[in-house]
Design a protein around this motif. Sequence first.
Motif, PDB file in Angstrom:
ATOM      1  N   GLN A  31      24.066 -29.696  74.226  1.00 21.33           N
ATOM      2  CA  GLN A  31      23.276 -28.967  73.238  1.00 21.33           C
ATOM      3  C   GLN A  31      24.060 -27.823  72.590  1.00 21.33           C
ATOM      4  O   GLN A  31      23.796 -27.461  71.449  1.00 21.33           O
ATOM      5  CB  GLN A  31      22.047 -28.367  73.921  1.00 21.33           C
ATOM      6  CG  GLN A  31      21.099 -29.412  74.486  1.00 21.33           C
ATOM      7  CD  GLN A  31      20.016 -28.753  75.325  1.00 21.33           C
ATOM      8  OE1 GLN A  31      20.301 -28.101  76.326  1.00 21.33           O
ATOM      9  NE2 GLN A  31      18.778 -28.897  74.907  1.00 21.33           N
ATOM     10  N   TYR A  32      24.958 -27.226  73.346  1.00 19.86           N
ATOM     11  CA  TYR A  32      25.697 -26.076  72.861  1.00 19.86           C
ATOM     12  C   TYR A  32      27.181 -26.428  72.807  1.00 19.86           C
ATOM     13  O   TYR A  32      27.701 -27.088  73.706  1.00 19.86           O
ATOM     14  CB  TYR A  32      25.490 -24.873  73.796  1.00 19.86           C
ATOM     15  CG  TYR A  32      24.054 -24.470  73.978  1.00 19.86           C
ATOM     16  CD1 TYR A  32      23.303 -24.972  75.039  1.00 19.86           C
ATOM     17  CD2 TYR A  32      23.437 -23.604  73.097  1.00 19.86           C
ATOM     18  CE1 TYR A  32      21.984 -24.622  75.219  1.00 19.86           C
ATOM     19  CE2 TYR A  32      22.115 -23.236  73.266  1.00 19.86           C
ATOM     20  CZ  TYR A  32      21.391 -23.745  74.326  1.00 19.86           C
ATOM     21  OH  TYR A  32      20.077 -23.386  74.484  1.00 19.86           O
ATOM     22  N   TYR A  49      30.510 -20.256  68.787  1.00 20.55           N
ATOM     23  CA  TYR A  49      29.418 -20.787  69.613  1.00 20.55           C
ATOM     24  C   TYR A  49      28.386 -21.357  68.651  1.00 20.55           C
ATOM     25  O   TYR A  49      27.862 -20.626  67.812  1.00 20.55           O
ATOM     26  CB  TYR A  49      28.823 -19.652  70.437  1.00 20.55           C
ATOM     27  CG  TYR A  49      27.801 -20.019  71.479  1.00 20.55           C
ATOM     28  CD1 TYR A  49      26.559 -20.539  71.136  1.00 20.55           C
ATOM     29  CD2 TYR A  49      28.065 -19.789  72.821  1.00 20.55           C
ATOM     30  CE1 TYR A  49      25.634 -20.856  72.100  1.00 20.55           C
ATOM     31  CE2 TYR A  49      27.129 -20.098  73.806  1.00 20.55           C
ATOM     32  CZ  TYR A  49      25.908 -20.627  73.435  1.00 20.55           C
ATOM     33  OH  TYR A  49      24.993 -20.930  74.390  1.00 20.55           O
ATOM     34  N   THR A  50      28.125 -22.644  68.738  1.00 26.93           N
ATOM     35  CA  THR A  50      27.155 -23.267  67.836  1.00 26.93           C
ATOM     36  C   THR A  50      26.151 -24.083  68.615  1.00 26.93           C
ATOM     37  O   THR A  50      26.438 -24.553  69.729  1.00 26.93           O
ATOM     38  CB  THR A  50      27.852 -24.177  66.805  1.00 26.93           C
ATOM     39  OG1 THR A  50      28.645 -25.144  67.514  1.00 26.93           O
ATOM     40  CG2 THR A  50      28.760 -23.380  65.888  1.00 26.93           C
ATOM     41  N   TYR A  51      24.999 -24.255  68.030  1.00 31.60           N
ATOM     42  CA  TYR A  51      23.925 -25.000  68.677  1.00 31.60           C
ATOM     43  C   TYR A  51      23.570 -26.264  67.910  1.00 31.60           C
ATOM     44  O   TYR A  51      23.493 -27.341  68.481  1.00 31.60           O
ATOM     45  CB  TYR A  51      22.688 -24.118  68.837  1.00 31.60           C
ATOM     46  CG  TYR A  51      21.475 -24.857  69.329  1.00 31.60           C
ATOM     47  CD1 TYR A  51      20.392 -25.118  68.482  1.00 31.60           C
ATOM     48  CD2 TYR A  51      21.413 -25.320  70.638  1.00 31.60           C
ATOM     49  CE1 TYR A  51      19.282 -25.812  68.945  1.00 31.60           C
ATOM     50  CE2 TYR A  51      20.300 -26.019  71.098  1.00 31.60           C
ATOM     51  CZ  TYR A  51      19.236 -26.254  70.242  1.00 31.60           C
ATOM     52  OH  TYR A  51      18.147 -26.941  70.701  1.00 31.60           O
ATOM     53  N   SER A  52      23.378 -26.137  66.636  1.00 33.37           N
ATOM     54  CA  SER A  52      22.876 -27.280  65.868  1.00 33.37           C
ATOM     55  C   SER A  52      23.986 -27.937  65.065  1.00 33.37           C
ATOM     56  O   SER A  52      25.087 -27.401  64.935  1.00 33.37           O
ATOM     57  CB  SER A  52      21.778 -26.808  64.919  1.00 33.37           C
ATOM     58  OG  SER A  52      22.288 -25.809  64.062  1.00 33.37           O
ATOM     59  N   LYS A  56      29.356 -23.421  60.894  1.00 32.61           N
ATOM     60  CA  LYS A  56      29.194 -21.993  61.180  1.00 32.61           C
ATOM     61  C   LYS A  56      30.529 -21.328  60.866  1.00 32.61           C
ATOM     62  O   LYS A  56      31.568 -21.775  61.353  1.00 32.61           O
ATOM     63  CB  LYS A  56      28.823 -21.766  62.640  1.00 32.61           C
ATOM     64  CG  LYS A  56      28.624 -20.291  62.984  1.00 32.61           C
ATOM     65  CD  LYS A  56      28.197 -20.146  64.433  1.00 32.61           C
ATOM     66  CE  LYS A  56      27.975 -18.696  64.792  1.00 32.61           C
ATOM     67  NZ  LYS A  56      27.549 -18.545  66.204  1.00 32.61           N
ATOM     68  N   LYS A  67      26.298 -34.035  65.459  1.00 30.23           N
ATOM     69  CA  LYS A  67      25.722 -34.611  66.674  1.00 30.23           C
ATOM     70  C   LYS A  67      25.557 -36.121  66.545  1.00 30.23           C
ATOM     71  O   LYS A  67      25.624 -36.841  67.544  1.00 30.23           O
ATOM     72  CB  LYS A  67      24.387 -33.959  66.993  1.00 30.23           C
ATOM     73  CG  LYS A  67      24.513 -32.533  67.510  1.00 30.23           C
ATOM     74  CD  LYS A  67      23.160 -32.024  67.994  1.00 30.23           C
ATOM     75  CE  LYS A  67      23.288 -30.644  68.598  1.00 30.23           C
ATOM     76  NZ  LYS A  67      21.977 -30.138  69.089  1.00 30.23           N
ATOM     77  N   GLN A  93      25.158 -28.511  78.663  1.00 30.81           N
ATOM     78  CA  GLN A  93      23.860 -29.173  78.632  1.00 30.81           C
ATOM     79  C   GLN A  93      22.878 -28.258  79.339  1.00 30.81           C
ATOM     80  O   GLN A  93      23.053 -27.952  80.513  1.00 30.81           O
ATOM     81  CB  GLN A  93      23.970 -30.518  79.346  1.00 30.81           C
ATOM     82  CG  GLN A  93      22.651 -31.236  79.519  1.00 30.81           C
ATOM     83  CD  GLN A  93      22.810 -32.478  80.389  1.00 30.81           C
ATOM     84  OE1 GLN A  93      23.907 -33.003  80.555  1.00 30.81           O
ATOM     85  NE2 GLN A  93      21.725 -32.935  80.968  1.00 30.81           N
TER      86      GLN A  93
ATOM     87  N   SER B  99      23.046 -19.098  80.719  1.00 29.44           N
ATOM     88  CA  SER B  99      23.180 -19.671  79.375  1.00 29.44           C
ATOM     89  C   SER B  99      23.961 -18.782  78.416  1.00 29.44           C
ATOM     90  O   SER B  99      24.164 -19.138  77.268  1.00 29.44           O
ATOM     91  CB  SER B  99      21.787 -19.942  78.796  1.00 29.44           C
ATOM     92  OG  SER B  99      21.031 -18.740  78.778  1.00 29.44           O
TER      93      SER B  99
END
Lengths: 110, 113
Positions: A31-32, A49-52, A56, A67, A93, B99
């Motif tokens: 996810q990250y 640091y990215t999530y989606s 960025k 993804k 994850q 996290s």
Amino acid sequence: QKEVEQDPGPLSVPEGAIVSLNCTYSNSAFQYFMWYRQYSRKGPELLMYTYSSGNKEDGRFTAQVDKSSKYISLFIRDSQPSDSATYLCAMIQGAQKLVFGQGTRLTINP
Amino acid sequence: GAGVSQSPSNKVTEKGKDVELRCDPISGHTALYWYRQSLGQGLEFLIYFQGNSAPDKSGLPSDRFSAERTGGSVSTLTIQRTQQEDSAVYLCASSYRVSDEQFFGPGTRLTVL
């Protein structure tokens, strides 16, 4: 097969060039996504640091996540000799351990 | 403030000896991680501690490896009966929570002769 694949290089480019670093992964639950920079004889330091999915940007650095293709990239614009280091992609994850790529050794030649 | 510190910075030992590696995390960080970095292998997760919870030992390569974290702060990684394949840089990292961003120490370079 490793969960995260990264070309170890070495990669050598002239100063001012645009650098593209890439990783692929197999676990769709990641996810990250992160990029770390590691200078010789030092510990890694977090760069991005990215999530989606998407881009960025931070200064000369752009992180890209796709993804659907399980592919992430780091672009360095106007590369400088001080950018010479090993770049490691990493993924996580949930709230668990980081899984790292092998790292790409980058040299920017003046 | 002070970052993550590790000691010793370098350790040379003979095959079969036990070694202890120390990590001092950033004050207030509840999560602590150990990784191993070998030539051509990238960083390999070994173990992590989160508060008072049981540690996640899923990355330890054999029962010769163990780690403890005393008082929720300092951690020691112990390798018993060292083998040449244990030669690597052992990195410690800490984060405020599991996290959050992990901050790495400079590592301990272990050489087993």
